[in-house]
Scaffold this motif. Structure first.
Motif: not given
Length: 130
Positions: A13-35
């Motif tokens: 149910d990704v489409g129901a995620a809040s913008p804050l959840a999407v931004a947080g997921t993107t930020a955490l995944f970006a940090l993980f991929l940077s590491l």
């Protein structure tokens, strides 16, 4: 084998995620991929500045999260993210094709292995009794 709890299932149910959840997921995944980009670059190139890796991680992470949020097919999204990753590695580190391919391959391998370990630990913790 016990079923995975619904709170752990990926992309539900990704489409129901809040913008804050999407931004947080993107930020955490970006940090993980940077590491993992930094680990890959150090493995192939030796001593490199960590700030270069922070230029590599965000765009592939954004591609993956946007593809998941829009429910696009996974394989083309992963292929696009890997191509963008290679272009960023080549540009940021100033490498030729051979070294770019090496860093990108190691980055993909390290990301899959470390991601699998972290997800397995997460599921293990959630399945602990009591």
């Amino acid at each position: 084998m016990a079923p995975v709890p619904t709170s752990v299932a990926l992309q539900t149910d990704v489409g129901a995620a809040s913008p804050l959840a999407v931004a947080g997921t993107t930020a955490l995944f970006a940090l993980f991929l940077s590491l993992t980009a930094h680990l890959a670059a150090r493995n192939v190139l030796g001593d490199v500045p960590v700030r270069n890796a922070f230029l590599v991680g965000p765009l592939p992470a954004a591609i993956a999260v946007v593809a998941a949020a829009l429910e696009l097919p996974s394989l083309p999204a992963v292929a696009l993210a890997v191509v963008v990753d290679a272009l960023l590695v080549r540009t940021v580190y100033g490498l030729d094709r051979r070294l770019t391919a090496g860093v990108t391959l190691i980055h993909a391998v390290v990301s899959v292995i470390l991601g699998s370990i972290l997800f397995s630990l997460y599921v293990l913790v959630l399945s602990a009794p009591g």
